[in-house]
Design a protein around this motif. Structure first.
Motif, short mmCIF file in Angstrom:
data_model
loop_
_atom_site.label_atom_id
_atom_site.label_comp_id
_atom_site.label_asym_id
_atom_site.label_seq_id
_atom_site.Cartn_x
_atom_site.Cartn_y
_atom_site.Cartn_z
N LYS A 1 0.86 -1.18 0.00
CA LYS A 1 0.00 0.00 0.00
C LYS A 1 0.89 1.23 0.00
O LYS A 1 1.89 1.28 0.70
CB LYS A 1 -0.89 -0.01 1.25
N VAL A 2 0.55 2.20 -0.82
CA VAL A 2 1.34 3.43 -0.91
C VAL A 2 0.47 4.60 -0.47
O VAL A 2 -0.61 4.82 -1.02
CB VAL A 2 1.84 3.66 -2.37
N SER A 3 0.95 5.33 0.53
CA SER A 3 0.20 6.48 1.03
C SER A 3 0.64 7.75 0.32
O SER A 3 1.68 7.79 -0.34
CB SER A 3 0.42 6.63 2.53
N GLU A 4 -0.13 8.82 0.50
CA GLU A 4 0.25 10.12 -0.07
C GLU A 4 1.58 10.58 0.53
O GLU A 4 2.37 11.23 -0.15
CB GLU A 4 -0.85 11.16 0.20
N GLN A 5 1.82 10.24 1.80
CA GLN A 5 3.07 10.61 2.46
C GLN A 5 4.26 9.90 1.80
O GLN A 5 5.31 10.50 1.58
CB GLN A 5 3.01 10.25 3.96
N ASP A 6 4.05 8.62 1.44
CA ASP A 6 5.10 7.87 0.72
C ASP A 6 5.45 8.57 -0.59
O ASP A 6 6.62 8.73 -0.94
CB ASP A 6 4.64 6.44 0.41
N VAL A 7 4.41 8.96 -1.32
CA VAL A 7 4.61 9.62 -2.62
C VAL A 7 5.32 10.95 -2.42
O VAL A 7 6.23 11.31 -3.18
CB VAL A 7 3.26 9.83 -3.35
N LYS A 8 4.92 11.67 -1.38
CA LYS A 8 5.51 12.98 -1.09
C LYS A 8 7.01 12.85 -0.80
O LYS A 8 7.84 13.61 -1.32
CB LYS A 8 4.80 13.61 0.11
N GLU A 9 7.36 11.85 0.02
CA GLU A 9 8.77 11.63 0.35
C GLU A 9 9.57 11.21 -0.88
O GLU A 9 10.70 11.66 -1.09
CB GLU A 9 8.89 10.56 1.45
N MET A 10 8.97 10.33 -1.68
CA MET A 10 9.66 9.85 -2.87
C MET A 10 9.90 11.00 -3.86
O MET A 10 11.00 11.16 -4.39
CB MET A 10 8.86 8.75 -3.56
N THR A 11 8.88 11.80 -4.10
CA THR A 11 9.02 12.89 -5.08
C THR A 11 10.00 13.96 -4.59
O THR A 11 10.68 14.59 -5.40
CB THR A 11 7.65 13.55 -5.40
N ARG A 12 10.11 14.12 -3.27
CA ARG A 12 11.10 15.06 -2.74
C ARG A 12 12.52 14.57 -3.06
O ARG A 12 13.38 15.35 -3.48
CB ARG A 12 10.92 15.23 -1.22
#
Length: 447
Positions: A22-33
């Motif tokens: 499962k991927v959360s919005e926080q995961d995506v945020k950290e990855m894109t940073r």
């Protein structure tokens, strides 16, 4: 390898998200940073990075990812697709004019590799597209440039049209096209003058040539090592000449990759070719999707296959297959195979094209010493014809003689003989795999 630093950062970043159920919005945020930082460090244009990250974020938190059974893999798919799109989406092919010859005008600053690239492009057109090109020396300000192009012409056995250093570049270009028509040449590649920086005189001359010969392609040659400067140069040339495409040189060097990732977005013009080394056969068509795969550690099988197809002799390959089946593979065959592999380019580059090899322990940032291959060749060349055909006859005195003749040691000779024998067994086992037999992995000699 091109993009080495960027590739390493991006691969480490996306690895954290790959196996997640499962991927959360926080995961995506950290990855894109992390992706953003990696791109900025690679000298990618700030605005380009901002737009790319916004697109990745929007898609990565959308339904296509969040409702997927493998959201981590979907995120990587999104990143790959957006990187591909950033670099042009799909391969942009070289023009073919309705009337012959097709005229290609090579432009760029001094030192970017314009003259060498002209020779490489002529070689590529002849070998891959079965064309019949002519090179034209229009850099009248540097006698060395004319000499260099003539030298390349001799190496390639290809005509070079020149009128010396006193003629007008526009006249040279016009007369070259006339000559090409007489000789039934289907491509004319005009090597124009460069400067150390963009100036009015240079641009005026290029405009005059363009107006007179109406080229089908205006290819800007830029040095990938110069990073954002390459993008600024591309913008200047495009505004003045309306270039049709870009050739990135030195993409095999220690480059951060920012130029390749920024040029299409800033100028709107595609990267058509990439110089991957100094040899005259080391110019490749630029495939955005394949480059994105390599950056993300997914390999590049299609380019690897194309390299093999251009270097491997089909008749030899069939004969080799038969020898593998009958275990009659000799050291002479081994030398032939080594020669063909060497033609394909540096081994670390070939390894980077194989999917998943970046994940193999011990192969990350591998530096293969090509001198080790020279040692192997020296050992084999120090054998007699009989010894190469029948290694079983080797005794201690023969091994000492071979070691002395090759400048190596007896243990190195023993190691090669053992590994050669292992390889023959492995080849036999591979042919028996359909019967359920599994072969052991073969470690390349001395690696």
């Amino acid at each position: 390898m091109a993009f080495e630093g960027l590739a390493e950062r991006l691969q480490d970043t996306i690895k954290k998200i790959t196996g997640k159920g499962k991927v959360s919005e926080q995961d995506v945020k950290e990855m894109t940073r992390e992706v953003r930082l990696a791109l900025l460090e690679a000298d990618v244009n700030f605005k380009v990075v901002k737009d790319l990250i916004n697109r990745i974020k929007k898609r990565a938190v959308g339904q296509e990812v969040m409702e997927s059974l493998t959201p981590g893999q979907q995120v990587i798919k999104v990143v790959k697709e957006e990187l591909t799109e950033l670099m042009g989406g799909e391969q942009s092919k070289i023009a073919v004019a309705d009337r012959s010859p097709t005229v290609i005008m090579m432009v760029g600053l001094q030192g970017a590799g314009k003259t060498t690239t002209s020779g490489k492009l002529a070689n590529l057109l002849r070998k891959k597209h079965n064309r019949n090109p002519m090179l034209v020396a229009c850099d009248v300000y540097r006698p060395a440039a004319i000499t260099q192009l003539q030298t390349l012409g001799k190496q390639l056995d290809m005509p070079v049209f020149s009128m010396g250093t006193d003629a007008n570049p526009v006249d040279i270009a016009v007369k070259a096209i006339e000559k090409a028509k007489e000789q039934h040449r289907d491509y004319v590649i005009i090597d124009t003058a460069g400067r150390l920086h963009v100036d009015e005189n240079l641009m005026n001359e290029l405009i005059d040539i363009k107006d007179e010969v109406n080229p089908d392609e205006i290819l800007l040659v830029v040095d990938a090592m110069t990073g954002q400067d390459a993008v600024n140069v591309a913008k200047s040339f495009d505004e003045t000449l309306d270039i049709t495409g870009v050739v990135l040189t030195k993409l095999d060097g220690d480059t951060r990759g920012g130029a390749a990732l920024s040029i299409k977005a800033v100028t709107g013009k595609p990267i058509k070719f990439a110089g991957m080394g100094e040899k005259l056969d080391q110019l490749e068509p630029f495939h955005p999707d394949r480059m994105a795969s390599r950056i993300l550690g997914m390999g590049d099988v299609l380019t690897l296959i194309e390299k093999a197809q251009t270097t491997v002799d089909e008749k030899q390959a069939r004969e080799l297959e038969e020898k593998m089946r009958t275990m009659s593979f000799t050291f002479d065959d081994f030398l032939e195979q080594m020669a063909q592999v060497k033609k394909m380019g540096p081994l670390e580059d070939l390894i980077s094209m194989i999917p998943g090899m970046n994940k193999v322990k011990g192969l990350k940032n591998v530096q293969i010493d090509e001198k080790q291959l020279d040692h192997i060749e020296a050992i084999v060349y120090s054998m007699t014809k009989e010894e190469r055909q029948n290694p079983e006859i080797m005794n201690s005195s023969r091994k000492k003689r071979i070691a002395k003749g090759s400048g190596t040691t007896v243990p190195q000779v023993n190691r090669l003989l053992k590994q050669f024998n292992d390889m023959k067994k492995m080849m036999k086992q591979m042919t028996n795999m359909q019967k359920g037999k599994k072969g052991k992995g073969f470690k390349f000699p001395f690696m």
